[in-house]
Scaffold this motif. Structure first.
Motif, PDB file in Angstrom:
ATOM      1  N   MET A   1       0.840  -1.190   0.000  1.00 44.46           N
ATOM      2  CA  MET A   1       0.000   0.000   0.000  1.00 44.46           C
ATOM      3  C   MET A   1       0.878   1.243   0.000  1.00 44.46           C
ATOM      4  O   MET A   1       1.900   1.282   0.699  1.00 44.46           O
ATOM      5  CB  MET A   1      -0.883   0.031   1.252  1.00 44.46           C
ATOM      6  N   ASN A   2       0.503   2.222  -0.753  1.00 47.09           N
ATOM      7  CA  ASN A   2       1.199   3.499  -0.672  1.00 47.09           C
ATOM      8  C   ASN A   2       0.400   4.428   0.247  1.00 47.09           C
ATOM      9  O   ASN A   2      -0.688   4.093   0.721  1.00 47.09           O
ATOM     10  CB  ASN A   2       1.393   4.112  -2.066  1.00 47.09           C
ATOM     11  N   LYS A   3       0.962   5.603   0.511  1.00 49.08           N
ATOM     12  CA  LYS A   3       0.311   6.497   1.473  1.00 49.08           C
ATOM     13  C   LYS A   3      -1.060   6.969   1.003  1.00 49.08           C
ATOM     14  O   LYS A   3      -1.948   7.246   1.821  1.00 49.08           O
ATOM     15  CB  LYS A   3       1.215   7.692   1.776  1.00 49.08           C
ATOM     16  N   LYS A   4      -1.260   7.014  -0.315  1.00 56.07           N
ATOM     17  CA  LYS A   4      -2.559   7.413  -0.842  1.00 56.07           C
ATOM     18  C   LYS A   4      -3.607   6.347  -0.558  1.00 56.07           C
ATOM     19  O   LYS A   4      -4.746   6.651  -0.176  1.00 56.07           O
ATOM     20  CB  LYS A   4      -2.459   7.682  -2.345  1.00 56.07           C
ATOM     21  N   ASP A   5      -3.234   5.076  -0.744  1.00 58.66           N
ATOM     22  CA  ASP A   5      -4.155   3.979  -0.453  1.00 58.66           C
ATOM     23  C   ASP A   5      -4.558   3.984   1.017  1.00 58.66           C
ATOM     24  O   ASP A   5      -5.735   3.781   1.360  1.00 58.66           O
ATOM     25  CB  ASP A   5      -3.499   2.625  -0.783  1.00 58.66           C
ATOM     26  N   ILE A   6      -3.566   4.211   1.887  1.00 56.22           N
ATOM     27  CA  ILE A   6      -3.827   4.212   3.330  1.00 56.22           C
ATOM     28  C   ILE A   6      -4.722   5.386   3.711  1.00 56.22           C
ATOM     29  O   ILE A   6      -5.661   5.243   4.503  1.00 56.22           O
ATOM     30  CB  ILE A   6      -2.505   4.260   4.113  1.00 56.22           C
ATOM     31  N   ALA A   7      -4.427   6.558   3.140  1.00 59.92           N
ATOM     32  CA  ALA A   7      -5.230   7.742   3.440  1.00 59.92           C
ATOM     33  C   ALA A   7      -6.677   7.547   2.990  1.00 59.92           C
ATOM     34  O   ALA A   7      -7.626   7.978   3.674  1.00 59.92           O
ATOM     35  CB  ALA A   7      -4.631   8.972   2.772  1.00 59.92           C
ATOM     36  N   ASN A   8      -6.876   6.881   1.849  1.00 62.15           N
ATOM     37  CA  ASN A   8      -8.230   6.675   1.329  1.00 62.15           C
ATOM     38  C   ASN A   8      -9.087   5.848   2.272  1.00 62.15           C
ATOM     39  O   ASN A   8     -10.256   6.161   2.516  1.00 62.15           O
ATOM     40  CB  ASN A   8      -8.169   5.997  -0.044  1.00 62.15           C
ATOM     41  N   ILE A   9      -8.508   4.780   2.822  1.00 57.85           N
ATOM     42  CA  ILE A   9      -9.299   3.938   3.718  1.00 57.85           C
ATOM     43  C   ILE A   9      -9.421   4.563   5.103  1.00 57.85           C
ATOM     44  O   ILE A   9     -10.451   4.436   5.761  1.00 57.85           O
ATOM     45  CB  ILE A   9      -8.713   2.505   3.800  1.00 57.85           C
TER      46      ILE A   9
END
Length: 385
Positions: free
Chosen positions: A1-9
């Motif tokens: 996961m990149n930081k964008k994926d983590i931020a989205n969830i």
């Protein structure tokens, strides 16, 4: 996961959100030292009162908060494990409520088989569905939005300590007197999770059951026993480990003395690699092996860069010859220069403006600036050396 994926969830953990359907919450209260389960309860998350939901949602966000490779780590499961945590979690994703609880209790057993705490702890599991629209809604055509979504099941775990409440003095408005006030019930500390994890991870909106997102209690201090014995995952290096190893390689190749501009060039070149990756919107963060490091040192102005010398320095600090450093971990946020006279903090890209000189027999730091210098509201007088 990149930081964008983590931020989205992470941003979906909020009340009454149709994109985050948390079906069940399972709390397990474990006593200190004995590691015995004192109480366990599983219930539908929507049936909790709103205040309790808000407290738990804030806790779940904490599990997904932090920098990658410093607080959050995407781990890969080992293959050589019987009844692995990967298998337990995979079964738990679609098991009925009773079997799911048994699965989670197996994980609790693993946790406390390898750890003894001086306080009671609460292990919380949730199981739910995370949805994400495939594209933004078009206001004119009214297409997109919730018309079509990515949908993935997930399990999130949060391990929290309990605190004993402090004695307090209160004023009784009815009796008009001061009284001591002491609650004996322990308080679950949901503000600072000791650790936790999210399974599976999500890459390009698809679930990856071969990886798990682990949250450490403190920055750059992952629990390696938890990673190896509880999660059954491969070893990792933190961002700080990567940075320390890289600094050692630089010192071995460059030597003890270096021009500040050279170090600045090195960081600028690494930053260029990171920025190019972001522009391409590549999901995989850029990495650097010994060949990349050799190239970076050469273009940055380091003299006599030899392949054999770089390889020797690389092998002396990294056990795995195929190890690749994450580029983003190698650039410090700022550089601190400590002297007996003063401490100076500077951005890495501004290092080229800093010179170490001798003036009138005294050693000095010379910082080139392109604007007036103001100290305590006064503009400093300019002098020509």
């Amino acid at each position: 996961m990149n930081k964008k994926d983590i931020a989205n969830i992470r941003k979906q953990f909020k009340l009454d959100n149709h994109l985050m359907n948390i079906r069940e919450i399972f709390n397990v209260y474990v006593q200190k030292e004995s590691a015995e389960i004192y109480h366990q309860v599983c219930q539908p998350f929507p049936l909790l009162d709103h205040e309790a939901q808000e407290l738990f949602l804030a806790n779940f966000k904490k599990v997904l908060t932090g920098h990658l490779d410093a607080k959050l780590f995407e781990l890969k499961f080992r293959r050589d494990v019987d009844y692995s945590t990967q298998g337990i979690l995979f079964e738990g994703l679609r098991a009925d409520s009773e079997d799911w609880q048994d699965n989670m209790l197996d994980i609790v057993g693993k946790i406390f088989a390898h750890a003894v705490y001086e306080f009671d702890t609460v292990v919380t599991f949730i199981r739910g569905e995370y949805r994400k629209p495939t594209k933004k809604r078009n206001q004119e055509s009214e297409e997109g939005g919730d018309d079509e979504v990515y949908s993935n099941e997930f399990i999130l775990c949060s391990l929290n300590k309990t605190d004993l409440p402090k004695k307090a003095l209160l004023f009784d408005y009815i009796e008009k007197e001061f009284k001591s006030y002491h609650i004996v019930d322990p308080i679950i500390n949901l503000d600072s999770p000791m650790s936790g994890f999210l399974f599976p991870t999500f890459n390009d909106n698809a679930a990856d059951v071969n990886h798990i997102l682990y949250c450490a209690g403190k920055v750059n201090q992952p629990d390696f026993t938890f990673i190896e014995k509880v999660l059954d995952c491969e070893d990792i290096m933190t961002a700080q480990d990567d940075k320390d190893c890289f600094d050692f390689i630089l010192k071995e190749v460059i030597g003890d003395e270096v021009d500040s501009a050279v170090i600045s060039n090195v960081y600028e070149e690494i930053d260029r690699v990171v920025q190019e990756n972001q522009e391409k919107e590549d999901s995989e963060p850029p990495t650097l092996d010994h060949r990349d490091i050799e190239r970076i040192l050469t273009v940055s102005g380091v003299e006599n860069v030899e392949t054999a010398k770089v390889e020797h320095a690389f092998k002396s600090v990294v056990a795995d010859e195929k190890h690749e450093f994450k580029a983003s971990s190698l650039i410090p946020k700022n550089i601190k220069i400590s002297t007996k006279v003063a401490n100076v903090t500077i951005n890495p890209k501004d290092l080229k403006n800093l010179k170490y000189i001798t003036y009138e027999g005294k050693r000095c730091l010379l910082l080139e600036v392109d604007e007036e210098v103001v100290v305590e509201g006064f503009r400093l007088e300019s002098k020509t050396l």
